[in-house]
Design an enzyme around this catalytic site. Structure first.
Site, PDB file in Angstrom:
ATOM      1  N   GLY A   1      -2.924 -16.112   3.725  1.00 21.35           N
ATOM      2  CA  GLY A   1      -4.019 -15.151   3.640  1.00 21.35           C
ATOM      3  C   GLY A   1      -5.119 -15.666   2.723  1.00 21.35           C
ATOM      4  N   ALA A   2      -6.364 -15.581   3.233  1.00 22.66           N
ATOM      5  CA  ALA A   2      -7.511 -16.080   2.472  1.00 22.66           C
ATOM      6  C   ALA A   2      -8.490 -14.955   2.192  1.00 22.66           C
ATOM      7  CB  ALA A   2      -8.189 -17.205   3.239  1.00 22.66           C
TER       8      ALA A   2
ATOM      9  N   ALA B   1      -7.151 -11.511  -2.506  1.00 24.72           N
ATOM     10  CA  ALA B   1      -5.900 -11.767  -3.233  1.00 24.72           C
ATOM     11  C   ALA B   1      -5.458 -13.213  -3.054  1.00 24.72           C
ATOM     12  CB  ALA B   1      -4.809 -10.812  -2.747  1.00 24.72           C
TER      13      ALA B   1
ATOM     14  N   PHE C   1     -17.145   6.696  -9.499  1.00 24.36           N
ATOM     15  CA  PHE C   1     -16.311   6.711  -8.293  1.00 24.36           C
ATOM     16  C   PHE C   1     -15.262   7.805  -8.451  1.00 24.36           C
ATOM     17  CE2 PHE C   1     -15.874   3.885  -4.621  1.00 24.36           C
ATOM     18  CZ  PHE C   1     -17.071   3.201  -4.687  1.00 24.36           C
TER      19      PHE C   1
ATOM     20  N   GLN D   1      -3.712   5.918   3.026  1.00 19.80           N
ATOM     21  CA  GLN D   1      -4.906   6.655   2.577  1.00 19.80           C
ATOM     22  C   GLN D   1      -5.939   6.855   3.684  1.00 19.80           C
ATOM     23  OE1 GLN D   1      -7.957   4.831  -0.365  1.00 19.80           O
ATOM     24  NE2 GLN D   1      -7.026   6.541  -1.434  1.00 19.80           N
TER      25      GLN D   1
ATOM     26  N   HIS E   1      -9.779   7.674   4.031  1.00 22.61           N
ATOM     27  CA  HIS E   1     -11.008   7.721   3.231  1.00 22.61           C
ATOM     28  C   HIS E   1     -11.865   8.870   3.749  1.00 22.61           C
ATOM     29  CE1 HIS E   1     -14.829   6.640   1.483  1.00 22.61           C
ATOM     30  NE2 HIS E   1     -14.290   5.631   0.830  1.00 22.61           N
TER      31      HIS E   1
ATOM     32  N   LEU F   1     -16.881   2.841   7.717  1.00 18.31           N
ATOM     33  CA  LEU F   1     -16.878   3.417   6.376  1.00 18.31           C
ATOM     34  C   LEU F   1     -18.261   3.578   5.759  1.00 18.31           C
ATOM     35  CD1 LEU F   1     -14.582   4.188   4.341  1.00 18.31           C
ATOM     36  CD2 LEU F   1     -15.289   2.154   3.087  1.00 18.31           C
TER      37      LEU F   1
ATOM     38  N   GLU G   1     -17.618   5.403  -0.942  1.00 13.83           N
ATOM     39  CA  GLU G   1     -17.617   6.495  -1.911  1.00 13.83           C
ATOM     40  C   GLU G   1     -18.752   6.336  -2.930  1.00 13.83           C
ATOM     41  OE1 GLU G   1     -13.524   7.462  -2.966  1.00 13.83           O
ATOM     42  OE2 GLU G   1     -14.201   7.461  -5.038  1.00 13.83           O
TER      43      GLU G   1
ATOM     44  N   ARG H   1      -9.527  10.655  -3.350  1.00 14.48           N
ATOM     45  CA  ARG H   1      -9.731  10.663  -1.897  1.00 14.48           C
ATOM     46  C   ARG H   1      -8.804  11.591  -1.144  1.00 14.48           C
ATOM     47  NH1 ARG H   1     -10.776   4.190  -1.304  1.00 14.48           N
ATOM     48  NH2 ARG H   1     -12.888   4.336  -2.143  1.00 14.48           N
TER      49      ARG H   1
ATOM     50  N   HIS I   1      -7.672   4.138   6.068  1.00 19.34           N
ATOM     51  CA  HIS I   1      -8.380   3.185   5.229  1.00 19.34           C
ATOM     52  C   HIS I   1      -7.488   2.197   4.486  1.00 19.34           C
ATOM     53  CE1 HIS I   1     -11.686   1.709   2.870  1.00 19.34           C
ATOM     54  NE2 HIS I   1     -11.142   2.075   1.734  1.00 19.34           N
TER      55      HIS I   1
ATOM     56  N   GLU J   1      -3.385  -5.962  -0.724  1.00 21.60           N
ATOM     57  CA  GLU J   1      -3.048  -4.749   0.023  1.00 21.60           C
ATOM     58  C   GLU J   1      -1.688  -4.839   0.708  1.00 21.60           C
ATOM     59  OE1 GLU J   1      -6.247  -3.042   2.300  1.00 21.60           O
ATOM     60  OE2 GLU J   1      -4.891  -1.626   3.288  1.00 21.60           O
TER      61      GLU J   1
ATOM     62  N   ARG K   1      -4.515   5.803  -3.759  1.00 22.60           N
ATOM     63  CA  ARG K   1      -5.286   4.839  -4.556  1.00 22.60           C
ATOM     64  C   ARG K   1      -6.645   5.410  -4.938  1.00 22.60           C
ATOM     65  NH1 ARG K   1      -9.368   1.153  -3.361  1.00 22.60           N
ATOM     66  NH2 ARG K   1      -9.169   1.238  -1.100  1.00 22.60           N
TER      67      ARG K   1
ATOM     68  N   LEU L   1     -10.109  -3.684  -5.131  1.00 18.95           N
ATOM     69  CA  LEU L   1     -10.767  -4.957  -5.459  1.00 18.95           C
ATOM     70  C   LEU L   1     -10.269  -5.437  -6.822  1.00 18.95           C
ATOM     71  CD1 LEU L   1     -14.416  -4.446  -4.127  1.00 18.95           C
ATOM     72  CD2 LEU L   1     -12.544  -5.737  -3.084  1.00 18.95           C
TER      73      LEU L   1
END
Ligand SMILES: Cc1cc2nc3c(=O)[nH]c(=O)nc-3n(C[C@H](O)[C@H](O)[C@H](O)COP(=O)(O)OP(=O)(O)OC[C@H]3O[C@@H](n4cnc5c(N)ncnc54)[C@H](O)[C@@H]3O)c2cc1C
Length: 587
Positions: free
Chosen positions: A17-18, A21, A121, A241, A243, A253, A256, A287, A354, A384, A395, A401
């Protein structure tokens, strides 16, 4: 099968995964070991690049703040299912995480005196819930884009090796220990086996189990699915979740940040309804509460539009210059996709699938855990796809992030540390066989069912039955449908029989992961007979700390499990509590 080329590679650390994370892990590990990143997407196309609103850190640049308040908000926001040791690390290491990005060149928005600017937020508060606090660092509404570009540039600078458009489809184990990952190369159809002393999973979420979602098409949960198929547990899969502000009917999206900058939610009669649900912090409640309030307004007939099936996000009282400076992308989405002008018209919105709070269980070193918190040596997960449980049952915005930076960095650090002294676990001779057989089965299949149709039916049943509101009845309906779809999946066929860029083949494989994860989600939802965070059981509407102040752990079993009636067994494990005893959650 015999024609498939298998190529062998060997590294100290392989990162799958790129996204944010994965690349943060690579930057940490890269200077100290031979590292490769294997990714099904070109790195800068990862979903992190779609993140909009910001990244939390108690920098206290614009008003008083502290990591302890941030920890409390995260624990309370997660409805007390958060592992508090992990939340403390998340909040404490947030400041350094922002400084790291800043030093790597990330162009954050600034205050007039040159400090990193911060905005509000949902659920982030001053002094344990007294009022919203400015904690989110941001780069307009393109924060994720900036993070991803910055991380990629730094990976290139460090000479990290990337294998892009390589789909990892299996984890090769030897005597219970991970030894390699097996990948399919999109361009050629060839198979690659990547041996490594440490393997890091950073494969992102699985929003595509739902129809209305903010997630990209590629978020099919392959990494989470691979771990599950290996008999390792998945944690807290019932917590998904929604959103609050997806564009109505589309799910795209609107960050928020729109409410952080002063946007207000209104029902059809123009009422600011959040005042009734969260009198203190209103539109900036967490949320789960906002999504539920919106769905409730619609249910009770106060929705807008011809079908009364959405509410409105009102930005009309904000200066157009503020909108242009701080929310340029999302307002453009409203114009492009709904033909609505946010300067002058409220934007139709409704909750959209989300974020996966659950996933691969890890400890605070990002080490993957199996039964009884036993560490699987050499296996790590972050971002994630992982569940270190900083998000618990819900969350807070901007904490993901942050999570990918803090725990991505930790995964890189501990993976390298392990690889320095560990011996490579011998790669079994037949390491690629399972993948070869899986691909061959799909290629050769001659059934009548079409992948796109099955995926559509899966997503529709999840939207209908396992969305914001759930009951035993709806979950049973989703469960039965998934069983039906599983049978029909055995009877698929694909059109493209070629070797090059065979996305037809990969979509069929991805659907397999989606079916697995949807099933785990529905079963864990069914067994958690309480309401907590994002998981609302209308037939069990209150939180039950006596019985359910525990994480769920779902395992794939050989034989049918009596309790669930499927090949999935459920266990439970205690929540780590350090400072904050569960309290009633009021905002
Ligand atoms: C529209 C949107 C807006 C958001 N806004 C915010 C925000 O403002 N603030 C915030 O905190 N959070 C936000 N989030 C959430 C946050 O962006 C994500 O949770 C986070 O970026 C996930 O990062 P990741 O590195 O774990 O995964 P991703 O960025 O999704 O990367 C996953 C990587 O795994 C690779 N991969 C997957 N499967 C395979 C496979 N089989 N083989 C090889 N590679 C594979 C992919 O190629 C990709 O590189 C937002 C999410 C969305 C969808």
């Amino acid at each position: 099968m015999a024609n498939d080329n298998v190529t062998y590679h060997s590294y100290d650390v392989v990162i799958v995964g790129a996204g944010g994370a994965g690349m943060r892990a690579a930057i940490e590990a890269g200077p100290h070991a031979k590292v490769a990143v294997v990714s099904k997407l070109f790195p800068t196309r990862s979903h992190t690049g779609a993140a909009q609103g910001g990244m939390a850190a108690a920098l206290a640049n614009v008003e008083e703040d502290s990591w302890e308040w941030h920890t409390f908000d995260t624990v309370k926001g997660g409805d007390y299912l958060v592992d508090q040791d992990a939340a403390e690390i998340l909040a404490k290491e947030s400041v350094q995480a922002v400084i790291d990005l800043e030093n790597m060149g990330l162009p954050f928005n600034r205050t007039p005196d040159g400090k990193i600017d911060q905005r509000r937020f949902g659920g982030h508060t001053r002094d344990h819930g007294k009022a919203p606090v400015r904690r989110s660092c941001y780069a307009a509404d393109r924060t994720g884009h900036m993070i991803l570009q910055t991380l990629y540039q730094n990976c290139v600078k460090l000479g990290i090796e990337f294998y892009n458009e390589f789909y990892v489809l299996d984890l090769a184990m030897n005597d219970g220990k991970p030894s390699a990952v097996v990948a399919y190369e999109l361009a050629t159809g060839d198979i690659h086996v990547f041996a490594a002393k440490s393997i890091v999973f950073a494969t992102g979420g699985f929003g595509k189990i739902y129809k209305t979602t903010s997630n990209a098409h590629t978020l099919t949960g392959d990494g989470v699915g691979i771990i599950f198929r290996k008999g390792l547990p998945l944690e807290d899969m019932e917590f998904y979740q929604f959103h609050p502000t997806g564009l109505a009917g589309l799910g795209i999206l609107l960050s928020e940040a729109a409410r952080g900058e002063g946007g207000i939610l209104r029902n059809a009669s123009g009422e600011r309804f959040m005042e009734r649900y969260a009198p203190t912090i209103k539109d900036l409640a967490p949320r789960d509460m906002v999504a539920r309030a919106m769905a409730n307004e619609v249910r009770e007939g106060r929705g807008g539009g011809p079908n009364k099936d959405y509410v409105f996000l009102d930005l009309t009282h904000l200066e157009p210059a503020v909108i242009d400076a701080k929310l340029p992308d999302i307002t453009e989405f409203a114009r492009t996709y709904l033909g609505v002008e946010p300067y002058t018209e409220p934007v139709p919105v409704f909750p959209t699938a989300h974020y996966a709070m659950g996933g691969i269980p890890t400890n605070i070193k990002a080490e993957v855990l199996s039964d009884n918190d036993t560490v699987v040596p050499g296996l790590y997960a972050a971002g994630e796809c992982a569940c270190v449980s900083v998000h618990g049952a819900n969350r807070l915005g901007t904490n993901s992030l942050l999570d990918i930076n803090v725990f991505g960095k930790r995964a890189g650090r501990y993976a390298v540390e392990y690889a320095k002294t560990a011996k490579q676990v011998p790669v079994p001779e037949n390491a690629a066989d399972e993948v070869l057989a899986m691909l061959e089965k799909v290629r050769k299949a001659k059934g009548k069912e079409k992948v796109a149709q099955l995926r559509k039916e899966l997503q529709e049943t999840m939207d209908k039955n396992a969305q914001v509101f759930r009951t035993e009845e709806t979950l049973n309906e989703a469960f039965d449908k998934i069983q039906e779809l599983r049978k029909r999946y055995e009877n698929i066929s694909i059109q493209d029989q070629g070797k090059r860029f065979n996305t037809d083949l990969l979509e069929a494989i991805e659907l397999g992961f989606l079916l697995d994860l949807a099933e785990v989600t529905v079963i864990t939802c069914r067994e958690r007979r309480e309401s907590r965070g994002a998981h609302l059981r209308e037939d069990f509407p209150t939180r039950d700390d006596q019985k359910f102040m525990v994480h769920s752990m779902a395992y794939k079993t050989e034989n049918t499990d009596k309790a669930t009636g499927t090949n999935i067994k459920l266990g439970w494990k205690p929540v780590v509590i350090t400072n904050y005893q569960p309290m009633e959650r009021k905002y």
